[in-house]
Every structure is written in structure tokens, then in C-alpha cells.
Design a protein around this motif. Structure first.
Motif, PDB file in Angstrom:
ATOM      1  N   TRP B 559       0.851  -1.191   0.000  1.00  0.00           N
ATOM      2  CA  TRP B 559       0.000   0.000   0.000  1.00  0.00           C
ATOM      3  C   TRP B 559       0.887   1.242   0.000  1.00  0.00           C
ATOM      4  N   LEU B 560       0.736   2.051  -1.033  1.00  0.00           N
ATOM      5  CA  LEU B 560       1.521   3.288  -1.142  1.00  0.00           C
ATOM      6  C   LEU B 560       0.734   4.466  -0.593  1.00  0.00           C
ATOM      7  N   ASN B 561      -0.594   4.306  -0.573  1.00  0.00           N
ATOM      8  CA  ASN B 561      -1.444   5.336   0.018  1.00  0.00           C
ATOM      9  C   ASN B 561      -2.696   4.670   0.567  1.00  0.00           C
ATOM     10  N   PRO B 562      -2.911   4.701   1.868  1.00  0.00           N
ATOM     11  CA  PRO B 562      -1.971   5.224   2.865  1.00  0.00           C
ATOM     12  C   PRO B 562      -0.844   4.219   3.085  1.00  0.00           C
ATOM     13  N   LEU B 563       0.236   4.714   3.688  1.00  0.00           N
ATOM     14  CA  LEU B 563       1.328   3.808   4.040  1.00  0.00           C
ATOM     15  C   LEU B 563       0.922   3.061   5.315  1.00  0.00           C
ATOM     16  N   PRO B 564       1.414   1.837   5.495  1.00  0.00           N
ATOM     17  CA  PRO B 564       1.070   1.100   6.715  1.00  0.00           C
ATOM     18  C   PRO B 564       1.430   1.930   7.953  1.00  0.00           C
ATOM     19  N   ALA B 565       0.600   1.811   8.987  1.00  0.00           N
ATOM     20  CA  ALA B 565       0.742   2.686  10.153  1.00  0.00           C
ATOM     21  C   ALA B 565       2.088   2.506  10.855  1.00  0.00           C
ATOM     22  N   ASN B 566       2.659   1.297  10.792  1.00  0.00           N
ATOM     23  CA  ASN B 566       3.906   1.048  11.532  1.00  0.00           C
ATOM     24  C   ASN B 566       5.161   1.326  10.702  1.00  0.00           C
ATOM     25  N   LEU B 567       4.992   1.766   9.458  1.00  0.00           N
ATOM     26  CA  LEU B 567       6.152   1.890   8.574  1.00  0.00           C
ATOM     27  C   LEU B 567       7.172   2.900   9.091  1.00  0.00           C
ATOM     28  N   GLY B 568       6.673   4.025   9.583  1.00  0.00           N
ATOM     29  CA  GLY B 568       7.573   5.080  10.083  1.00  0.00           C
ATOM     30  C   GLY B 568       8.468   4.564  11.196  1.00  0.00           C
ATOM     31  N   ASP B 569       7.860   3.880  12.170  1.00  0.00           N
ATOM     32  CA  ASP B 569       8.635   3.340  13.301  1.00  0.00           C
ATOM     33  C   ASP B 569       9.635   2.302  12.819  1.00  0.00           C
ATOM     34  N   LEU B 570       9.180   1.503  11.888  1.00  0.00           N
ATOM     35  CA  LEU B 570      10.036   0.437  11.368  1.00  0.00           C
ATOM     36  C   LEU B 570      11.281   1.024  10.688  1.00  0.00           C
ATOM     37  N   LEU B 571      11.057   2.006   9.824  1.00  0.00           N
ATOM     38  CA  LEU B 571      12.175   2.585   9.079  1.00  0.00           C
ATOM     39  C   LEU B 571      13.141   3.320  10.003  1.00  0.00           C
ATOM     40  N   ALA B 572      12.596   3.829  11.112  1.00  0.00           N
ATOM     41  CA  ALA B 572      13.449   4.575  12.056  1.00  0.00           C
ATOM     42  C   ALA B 572      14.540   3.673  12.655  1.00  0.00           C
ATOM     43  N   GLY B 573      14.335   2.367  12.549  1.00  0.00           N
ATOM     44  CA  GLY B 573      15.293   1.433  13.122  1.00  0.00           C
ATOM     45  C   GLY B 573      16.539   1.218  12.268  1.00  0.00           C
ATOM     46  N   TYR B 574      16.557   1.796  11.077  1.00  0.00           N
ATOM     47  CA  TYR B 574      17.707   1.577  10.191  1.00  0.00           C
ATOM     48  C   TYR B 574      18.501   2.857  10.029  1.00  0.00           C
ATOM     49  N   GLU B 575      19.789   2.670   9.898  1.00  0.00           N
ATOM     50  CA  GLU B 575      20.662   3.828   9.716  1.00  0.00           C
ATOM     51  C   GLU B 575      20.450   4.477   8.359  1.00  0.00           C
ATOM     52  N   ARG B 576      20.254   3.623   7.350  1.00  0.00           N
ATOM     53  CA  ARG B 576      20.148   4.158   6.001  1.00  0.00           C
ATOM     54  C   ARG B 576      19.069   3.399   5.217  1.00  0.00           C
ATOM     55  N   ILE B 577      18.393   4.129   4.358  1.00  0.00           N
ATOM     56  CA  ILE B 577      17.342   3.513   3.536  1.00  0.00           C
ATOM     57  C   ILE B 577      17.726   3.653   2.068  1.00  0.00           C
ATOM     58  N   LEU B 578      17.849   2.516   1.392  1.00  0.00           N
ATOM     59  CA  LEU B 578      18.135   2.527  -0.055  1.00  0.00           C
ATOM     60  C   LEU B 578      16.838   2.197  -0.776  1.00  0.00           C
ATOM     61  N   LEU B 579      16.491   3.018  -1.776  1.00  0.00           N
ATOM     62  CA  LEU B 579      15.213   2.806  -2.448  1.00  0.00           C
ATOM     63  C   LEU B 579      15.389   2.697  -3.963  1.00  0.00           C
ATOM     64  N   PRO B 580      15.518   1.468  -4.466  1.00  0.00           N
ATOM     65  CA  PRO B 580      15.616   1.308  -5.918  1.00  0.00           C
ATOM     66  C   PRO B 580      14.222   1.372  -6.531  1.00  0.00           C
ATOM     67  N   GLU B 581      14.061   2.151  -7.588  1.00  0.00           N
ATOM     68  CA  GLU B 581      12.778   2.172  -8.299  1.00  0.00           C
ATOM     69  C   GLU B 581      13.014   2.594  -9.740  1.00  0.00           C
ATOM     70  N   MET B 582      12.090   2.153 -10.609  1.00  0.00           N
ATOM     71  CA  MET B 582      12.249   2.412 -12.041  1.00  0.00           C
ATOM     72  C   MET B 582      11.590   3.738 -12.409  1.00  0.00           C
ATOM     73  N   ASN B 583      12.091   4.801 -11.814  1.00  0.00           N
ATOM     74  CA  ASN B 583      11.651   6.170 -12.104  1.00  0.00           C
ATOM     75  C   ASN B 583      12.719   7.082 -11.520  1.00  0.00           C
ATOM     76  N   MET B 584      12.472   8.385 -11.520  1.00  0.00           N
ATOM     77  CA  MET B 584      13.501   9.318 -11.070  1.00  0.00           C
ATOM     78  C   MET B 584      13.409   9.616  -9.563  1.00  0.00           C
ATOM     79  N   GLY B 585      12.677   8.788  -8.817  1.00  0.00           N
ATOM     80  CA  GLY B 585      12.668   8.965  -7.363  1.00  0.00           C
ATOM     81  C   GLY B 585      11.306   9.297  -6.781  1.00  0.00           C
ATOM     82  N   GLN B 586      10.273   8.692  -7.307  1.00  0.00           N
ATOM     83  CA  GLN B 586       8.915   9.060  -6.881  1.00  0.00           C
ATOM     84  C   GLN B 586       8.547   8.489  -5.509  1.00  0.00           C
TER      85      GLN B 586
END
Lengths: 336, 631
Positions: B559-586
Motif C-alpha cells: 500500500w503506497l497510500n496510505p502507508l502502513p501505520a507502523n512503517l515510520g517506526d520500522l524505518l526509524a530502526g535503520y541507519e540508512r534507507i536505499l530505495l531502488p525504483e524504475m523512475n527518477m525517485g517518486q
């Protein structure tokens, strides 16, 4: 149904917001009378409109109604009619909505012959956006967007409909309380797309643009009220429309004393598309304006009928997805 | 001779030829035989935008790539280990992607001056030394085919057309696959054209026999690719478009409502229309509208009428539908909008894949018109995403975007056939009870309130199609009173309605599964976040990195909209986030916007999917040096 409904029963509690004196009021009354006369059920009736003054219509009809987006009402109506072919569907549009931004959809709903009624309120102007010239405006129409007069050739709505393959084409006048409901009843009774152009007076931006044939005192002289099987007479029977074989065109002739015998006058055949073309394109005021049911040639089936008749299961869910999922080479992985 | 067990227990085969050579058919039948052998696989059809480009040209080359293995296969493979090239152009186009030592099978009948000229090749590549690093097998496939089918009664031209089955026969031998299911398929497929049937069967068997024959078997290697470890159960091969069609049909069945699918032909979305057109018995009807706008409007009209309206397109078509989608938001009607994304802008790369319509789905409308957005992650997932999208559309009375892309739509892989009994029925909000006729004004008002009464959790209003007795009411694109549904230009009301629409979409987060972690730990130096069709390639890259000792995690968004409710907390646990996608960064923008997190984007817009190596390199590059030192 309990007691028969009156025209008033088809009105809603909403305040009508058209300009005082707008032709739309008369059309609203005519439609409410039509539905009452034919004993329509508001719960099985839906009015679908686009955008513009005319498209406010559904809010004022006690029936189901959907005020959609500019020009697209025929597409919404087609989807609705496919989902529920039992509904009586009316499309309300205008000259800008139906013939400019929505010209494509009007073309396709007509050639597909979806079973619904299309009322195109033609006032030859954009009203809701404050008076710009429209695709039916006559050449030279002065408006805020054409201060020196418009230069584009207008479209003739009924000729467009005929060219698109419409099988029911009629014309009416907003204030013609006697004939308009009859024309609408005929449209309602038609199985297929019924196109009705209604000359509607925009009192603010294009006042009296049709008055030279709609005014009561000139109507007899300037309107040719066509009726299937009846001679094409007007001006209280003193004039008629004759086919000139040499010029291959219609001509207006005097009938009776000092004129031609009535036998030379064309008899209206509403199933004849060639005659329909000639009647629709008669230039006014050299010719009278043809009013009433000009063309009616039902097809064996309407689009929504054919759509479901040709649907292999007639729309019934006869299969199961669980079976469909296995309609492929299936292999079994055994537990190791 | 001994059979070769490929390195890493998987092998990538690519078939390439003219778009009229039947390469796609060859590839999909080889995939089918692979499936039946129990190996895992993933396919990637790569075809030109032209239907029949001039014969022999490089821009007319059509290719089909399959990665098969006796282990879990997540992508169609970075580079082909085996290339079957039907003409010089196919060799020229694919040579740059071949790794050293790759096996090339050439159809030598087409290696002549005329075809070199068409492909703009100066000298026969077989004599220039440019093939020195590869293992080349030359076979006159065309003449072998003509010889094999000479008794079929086919014309010379039609006989030549059998060469894809000749090649298939040879490849089936190379991989030790059973011919019987393919033969059965040919008999079914060409039952009405006996000469073609005879010709194709003869070609298939001749190719097989040729490869098997004693004097050549030493030259043509045989590969051993056994069954892959997969959970017990029944499997089939499925493309994204098929899975999506079945998923929509399943959604209709689970909801007990007909599906009305309205669309307009566009690449690469049309296969969905074709598949659904063949599913009438599942309560599906398809309407080919006059244009994209009409397709969206007809689908909304059908939803208004009580069916589940679905429309589908690719980016340019979605752009045209946008105004109608905004109306569906305003009138609170269910609608599923499928976007099979392709390369853009404008007409762009119609047959190539991209993920560049995420902004369009999440933000791309006039005014504040939020819409839930879900993205399928692989072909089989399209089935589940379609059910989920429909569930949300009906529960919340809202249009829902389902994003897929050209890659998923046409790619295939083995798929565990789901158990329909395991799905919850899809509920909707029924019409309210109807009062007695002759109601007082107060009762009339109460009725209006009932018609527009939204569910307290989902904000879904009752679904009241025309025809329901006693509930005739009007809907439209003008702002309406939040309680009565009457037209309202009231300032406070518009504020309240706008907030309601935002809360409605936000409320979806309360109904969807919390974000899970695909691989790795719930905190650490690096997480690779992806969405949509990059799932498989990221999975492989992260798996490889972890095997190399890097503490990398993978999170894949559905789900891209809305994002899962726990996603923010989850991502906060990592030092760095790498996001590969087939566009210019959407999606990177989306995460920065919604979660205020910093994201390292990895963007690829070449029209081709990511390679595992590209993501693995990015993982190494972005792996925090402190963490590296600690290893």
C-alpha cells in the motif's frame, strides 16, 4: 405504485437556480408532466447530466440523478444502463456539453443505440461560463470570446445525430407545453437512443435567438410540425413542402387556391433517412423549422439488449473462480 | 555425456528473433515445460513497439528471457547464459548483454550479406573474432525445419514459420524436458488447421531428434535443472495480466456482485481486457469504450448502477481518466483503476516497463482528492492485489488505484493456486431501511441523513444504486452537504468534507496488514525498500548481500497510500534507507513527504528491469562504513 403521481410529485425540495425566465423552467415542467402522464416510477428512473446550465436538471427531478462531468454524461449513462438495463435513463445535455467537449460520446452513444433518451438543450451559447459562443452559435455571434463575431461554422445537432447513426431524432421548443411532452413520450417509448433537440431560450446571453420561429404568433408560419403519414403542411395548411425532382431538393410551395394541389406535397415518412436529412437541414427562414419526430427507425435491438444477449451467460455467474484458476497446466508439488 | 548442472542452480535462456519469428510463443511453451518439470522460473518477454517491424532489422528484434532453476527464482535473470538467435540482428542486439562463456545458438540460414546489411553489420560476426569468448553452435534451423515439414502440405512460407517449434524441440532436449505436454498443446491449439498442426509437430520432433543425434550431442550441451524446493500444493504458470483478470473475477465472486470492466485498448494494458473478455461465466462483462475518458465514466456509471466498475489503462490513458476519477472521489462510488505502467512521458516507451506513475496515482488530481493506492509485486500477486483493491473500494466507497507494470503484466512464473474458500467475502455498505410512504418533512430529512450516513471507521457511505425503492436521490460533482447530500457551497461544510475525504483514505491503514520485513532484522545499518515489480530483484540482491555477511534488510511496500501505520517506526530502526525504483525517485519523494525520512534513491529508467548486480552494487556502496568496519 399507489396513487398515480402528478407532475408535482416529480419535483424535489431543491431550490431551482436557473435565471428567471430561463427556458429550462418550461422544459423541467414538460419533463415532469411527461413522467406523470406515462406513470413513471421515480425509483426506476435516472437522469444523468454533464456540466452546464442544462445539466443542473437532475437536482430538480424527484428520481435518481447523477450530475457528472463536462460532456461525458452519455458514457456514464451507458455504464449505468449496462449495469441495470431495466432503468429508464435520461441524459440531459446542452449544445456545449453535448456537441463540443462531449461530441465524441454523443456520437458513440447514438451509433451504439443505447436505450435511453437524450435531451439536448440548444441555446446556441455557453450560459454557465457567462456567454461565450458555442458550437451551435451562428456565424457572427458576438460574445465575450468573439467580440467581433464568431467565424466558425456551427453544427446542426440533428444532422450530427443522423450522421452518427441515431434512429430516433426529434425537435421540440422549450415553451411548447402542448407538443414537447408528446415528443418526449415518443422518445421514451422508443427502444434505443432517442435524440431530442430542444430549442431553449437563454434569456441572459442569447435572448430570443429562436423567437423568429418559436414565438406563438409566428409559430404556425415558421414551424413545420411533422407527423408520420401526414402531408408536410404548415401556415394553417396554406403552405407545404414539395420535392423538386429537377433540383433534387425540397421547396416551399403555396397549397390550394392559386397554389399546387395537396397531392403534390410530400407525406412525412419518419422511417426515411433521406427525407430526415432534407427536413433537418432546411435553412430557416427560407424554409420552416421542422419540429416533432423527424426520424424513427427502430433497430431489432438496442445496444444494452444486444450486449447482454450476446454475453455467453447473459450476465449470470455460472462458473466458479476456483475452477477457472485450474484452467491451465497444473502440477502438484508433494510434501517432501 | 554428462549433464551440466548450472552454477548457482539456475540458468538464463534468451530467445531472440524477428517479431514475426514466434519467439514469444517459443518462450512461453518452454516456460510451460519448465513449470511441469517442477523447476522454479521467471520470464521476461521483451518485444518492440512495432507489430511487424521490417524483417531483419535491429529495432524489430523480439526477445523472450527465462530464468529457471532448482532453487527459488525471483527474477528473469541479469544476463543470458544461453542465447538462441534467429538472425544476425538478434545476435547484434543481444551480444552486449552476454557474459563471457555464454552459449550462443545461431540460425546460420539467416547469416548472409542481405541480412547483415539490414542489421547494419559490416562483416560476418562469426569471422571477426567477436564471438571468440563465447561457445557458438551453428545450426541451419530454417533449412532443417523446411526438410522436417516438407510432407505437411504447408507452403514454403508457412513451413518456415514452424522453425520456432524446431528450436523448441532442440531446447527441450537440451534441458531434458518432456515433449508430451507440448505436443498435446499443439494438437489443441491447431486443431482447426491440420497442416499447421502436422508441420509444428514435425518441426518439434525434428528439432529434438537433431539435438539428440549422436554426432551432435557432443556439441550441444545438456543441462540438468531439477525441481525447485517449493511448498507442497498445486501450481500453475501465470502472467500478471492473467492473475489480475482472475483476481478481479474473484473479487466479484467474493462480493456477490457483477464486474463491469470498461477500457480502451492501450499497450501494455490491453491483455487484461482480452483475458477478462474470456471470463463471462465468472460474472464478468467487458465494454470497449470509445476512449479512455468514456471507459472511466462507463465504469463509474456501472458502479453507480450497483456493479463493480473497473477501468484499466497505462499512464497516458490514466491521465485522460483523471477528471472522472475525481468525480468518483466526490460522489463516493467504488471504482478499481488498474494502471499497467510503461515508460514515459507522453507515448514514451509503450512496450517497456517503468514505475513512473506513482505521483500520478497518489497526487495526480485537481484539488484534494485522495485515493488509496496498492501495487502488485509479482505476477501472482496481481490476483491478491485485485481482491484487496476491490475490498477497499467497496468498504470505503472510493476509487482505488492498482498499480502494476509492463514487466509484471507479461512476465510469468509458477504460482501456488490459492484456495478460494480461504478468502473472506467482500462486504459493502447496504442501503438504509426505507420509511413508509407519505413521510413528514422531518422523516424526509432523516432519510437524507440515512442515505449519506458514513461508517464511523471506514467513512464508507451506503451503496444505493438507482432502482432501490424509496431512496431516489441525487449525486454529483458539486460539493454536497456532509449530512444531507444537498448541494452546499458552505465554507465550513467544504472544510468538513475535505477532511472527511482525507480521513477516509487514511482510515484504510487501520484495515490493512502492518508492514512486514521480507528479509533481515527489524533494525540495522541498511534497509532496501522497494515497491511493485522490483520485489524479486531486490530480494535476490539482499539475499546475496546477506550471504556475503552484510546486515541488510528488505522491506517491500504494498500500500503506497496510505502507508502502513507502523512503517515510520520500522524505518526509524535503520541507519540508512536505499530505495531502488524504475523512475527518477517518486517513492523516495513519497516517503520523505509522508514519513520525513531520508532516503537514498537508486533510479533506473532504461525501460529494462533492474539487474541483481546493480542493486547489489548499490547495497555495497551505501552500506555504512562503520558497520562495514565492524564486520
Amino acid at each position: 405504485m399507489n396513487a398515480p403521481l402528478s407532475p408535482k410529485d416529480f419535483a424535489t425540495d431543491q431550490e431551482v437556480r436557473w435565471c428567471p425566465g430561463c427556458g429550462d423552467y418550461a422544459i423541467l415542467k414538460a419533463v415532469q408532466k411527461t413522467l406523470a402522464d406515462i406513470g413513471a416510477d421515480p425509483d426506476k428512473t435516472a437522469f444523468i447530466s454533464g456540466i452546464g446550465c442544462s445539466s443542473r436538471f437532475p437536482y430538480y427531478m424527484n428520481a435518481y440523478g447523477f450530475h457528472t462531468i463536462h460532456g461525458r454524461a452519455p458514457a456514464f449513462a451507458t455504464g449505468l444502463k449496462l449495469a441495470n438495463p431495466d432503468l429508464d435513463v435520461w441524459v440531459v445535455t446542452g449544445d456545449g456539453d453535448g456537441l463540443s467537449i462531449g461530441g465524441n460520446h454523443l456520437l458513440h452513444v447514438l451509433r451504439r443505440n443505447v436505450d435511453l433518451q437524450i435531451m439536448l438543450f440548444n441555446n446556441e451559447i455557453y450560459g454557465l461560463t457567462k456567454g461565450q459562443y458555442s458550437p451551435t452559435s451562428r456565424v457572427g455571434t458576438r460574445s465575450p470570446s468573439s467580440p467581433k463575431g464568431s467565424v466558425d461554422t456551427p453544427v446542426n445537432p440533428c444532422a450530427f445525430a443522423l450522421g452518427a447513426g441515431a434512429r430516433f431524432i426529434a425537435r421540440g421548443v422549450d415553451t411548447d407545453a402542448k407538443n414537447l411532452p408528446e415528443t418526449l413520450k415518443a422518445a421514451r417509448a422508443f427502444k434505443g437512443a432517442a435524440f431530442v433537440e430542444i430549442f431553449q431560450n437563454c434569456i441572459v446571453y442569447n435572448k430570443d435567438v429562436f423567437s423568429d420561429f418559436t414565438e406563438k404568433k409566428v409559430a404556425d408560419e415558421h414551424q413545420l410540425r411533422v407527423e408520420h403519414g401526414k402531408p408536410l403542411l404548415f401556415a394553417k395548411g396554406t403552405k407545404g413542402v414539395r420535392f423538386n425532382h429537377k433540383s433534387f431538393a425540397l421547396e416551399v410551395v403555396a397549397v390550394g387556391d392559386g397554389g399546387v394541389p395537396e397531392s403534390e406535397i410530400l407525406v412525412h415518412d419518419e422511417t426515411n433517412p433521406t427525407l430526415a436529412q432534407l427536413l433537418i437541414t432546411m435553412p430557416h427562414p427560407a424554409f420552416p423549422m421542422a419540429i416533432g419526430v423527424i426520424y424513427r427507425a427502430p433497430a431489432p435491438a438496442s445496444f444494452d439488449q444486444s450486449f447482454w444477449e450476446h454475453h455467453p451467460t447473459k450476465g449470470e455467474r455460472t462458473g466458479k473462480v476456483a475452477d477457472a484458476l485450474r484452467r491451465a497446466s497444473v502440477w502438484t508439488k508433494k510434501a517432501s | 555425456m554428462t549433464k551440466i548442472t548450472p552454477n548457482g542452480h539456475s540458468i538464463v535462456v534468451r530467445f531472440a528473433g524477428d517479431s514475426g519469428d514466434g519467439v514469444q510463443l517459443l518462450g512461453s511453451q518452454f516456460a510451460e515445460s519448465t513449470a511441469l518439470a517442477g523447476s522454479d522460473f521467471a520470464t521476461f518477454p521483451d518485444f518492440p513497439a512495432e507489430i511487424r517491424a521490417p524483417v531483419g532489422t535491429t529495432f524489430g528484434v523480439s526477445a523472450f528471457q527465462i530464468n529457471l532453476g532448482s532453487r527459488r527464482i525471483a527474477t528473469a535473470g541479469d544476463a543470458p547464459d544461453v542465447l538462441v538467435a534467429f538472425n544476425p540482428a538478434a545476435l547484434k542486439v543481444n551480444l552486449p548483454i552476454l557474459p563471457k562463456g555464454a552459449l550462443i545458438i545461431l540460425n546460420t540460414d539467416e547469416f548472409n550479406e542481405r541480412n547483415f546489411a539490414k542489421a547494419n553489420i559490416k562483416a560476418d560476426p562469426r569471422s571477426t573474432g567477436e564471438l571468440a569468448e563465447f561457445q557458438v553452435i551453428e545450426i541451419p534451423i530454417k533449412s532443417q525445419t523446411l526438410e522436417a515439414v516438407k510432407n505437411s502440405g504447408l507452403s514454403r512460407r508457412d513451413s518456415e514459420q514452424c522453425k520456432n517449434f524446431w528450436a523448441l524441440g532442440a531446447v527441450l532436449w537440451m534441458f531434458g524436458r518432456d515433449r508430451a505436454p507440448i505436443e498435446a498443446w499443439i494438437r489443441r491449439k491447431f486443431a482447426k488447421a491440420p497442416q499447421v498442426l502436422t508441420g509444428n509437430l514435425a518441426a518439434l520432433n525434428a528439432g529434438h531428434a537433431f539435438a539428440e543425434s549422436a554426432e551432435l550431442s557432443a556439441e550441444i550441451p545438456q543441462f540438468e535443472v531439477g525441481a525447485a524446493p517449493m511448498a507442497a500444493g498445486d501450481y500453475r504458470s501465470i502472467t500478471g495480466a492473467e492473475a489480475l483478470a482472475l483476481g478481479l473475477a474473484a473479487a466479484g465472486e467474493l462480493a456477490g456482485k457483477p464486474i463491469l470492466f470498461a477500457s480502451y485498448p492501450i499497450t501494455p494494458a490491453s491483455p487484461l481486457l482480452h483475458h477478462l473478455s474470456k471470463m463471462p461465466e465468472l460474472g464478468v462483462a467487458t465494454f470497449q469504450a470509445e476512449d479512455e475518458i468514456a471507459a472511466a465514466c462507463a465504469a463509474i456509471g456501472a458502479s453507480y448502477g450497483g456493479a463493480i466498475g473497473v477501468t484499466s489503462s497505462s499512464g497516458p490513458g490514466i491521465a485522460l481518466k483523471t477528471e472522472a476519477i475525481g468525480l468518483a472521489v466526490a460522489v463516493e462510488l467504488p471504482l478499481v483503476i488498474v494502471n499497467s505502467q510503461r515508460g514515459g512521458p507522453s507515448t514514451g516507451l509503450p512496450t517497456k516497463t517503468e514505475q513512473s506513475d506513482l505521483y500520478q496515482a497518489v497526487y495526480g488530481r485537481n484539488a484534494d482528492a485522495p485515493i488509496p493506492v496498492i501495487a502488485a509485486s509479482d505476477p501472482g500477486d496481481c490476483f491478491h492485489a485485485a481482491i484487496e483493491a476491490t475490498r477497499v473500494a467497496l468498504r470505503h466507497m472510493t476509487p482505488v488505484f492498482l498499480l502494476t507494470d509492463g514487466y509484471i503484466a507479461n512476465a510469468a512464473g509458477p504460482w501456488a493456486i490459492p484456495d478460494m474458500a480461504a478468502f473472506e467475502p467482500i462486504a459493502h455498505n447496504p442501503p438504509p431501511k426505507v420509511p413508509e410512504p407519505g413521510a413528514t418533512p422531518d422523516e424526509q430529512l432523516a432519510l437524507k441523513h440515512a442515505i449519506w450516513k458514513r461508517d464511523s471507521k471506514s467513512f464508507g457511505r451506503p451503496w444505493i444504486p438507482p432502482g432501490v425503492k424509496g431512496l431516489a436521490h441525487r449525486i454529483g460533482g458539486l460539493e454536497k452537504d456532509i449530512e444531507t447530500g444537498d448541494i452546499s457551497y458552505d465554507a465550513k461544510n467544504h472544510q468538513a468534507m475535505s477532511e472527511m475525504r482525507a480521513r477516509k483514505v487514511a482510515s484504510v491503514a487501520g484495515f490493512i496488514a502492518p508492514q512486514s520485513i521480507e528479509q533481515g532484522e527489524s533494525s540495522g545499518p541498511l534497509v532496501v525498500v522497494g515497491w511493485g515489480s522490483t520485489h524479486g530483484v531486490i530480494w535476490r540482491a539482499v539475499e546475496a548481500a546477506r550471504k556475503q555477511g552484510l546486515d541488510v534488510a528488505q522491506i517491500h511496500l504494498r500500500w503506497l497510500n496510505p502507508l502502513p501505520a507502523n512503517l515510520g517506526d520500522l524505518l526509524a530502526g535503520y541507519e540508512r534507507i536505499l530505495l531502488p525504483e524504475m523512475n527518477m525517485g517518486q517513492c523516495a519523494t513519497l516517503l520523505r513527504d509522508k514519513l520525513e525520512v531520508d532516503v537514498v534513491p537508486l533510479n533506473k529508467v532504461s525501460g529494462q528491469p533492474f539487474k541483481i548486480a546493480e542493486i547489489l552494487d548499490a547495497i555495497r556502496e551505501n552500506y555504512p562504513s562503520a558497520a562495514q568496519a565492524a564486520e
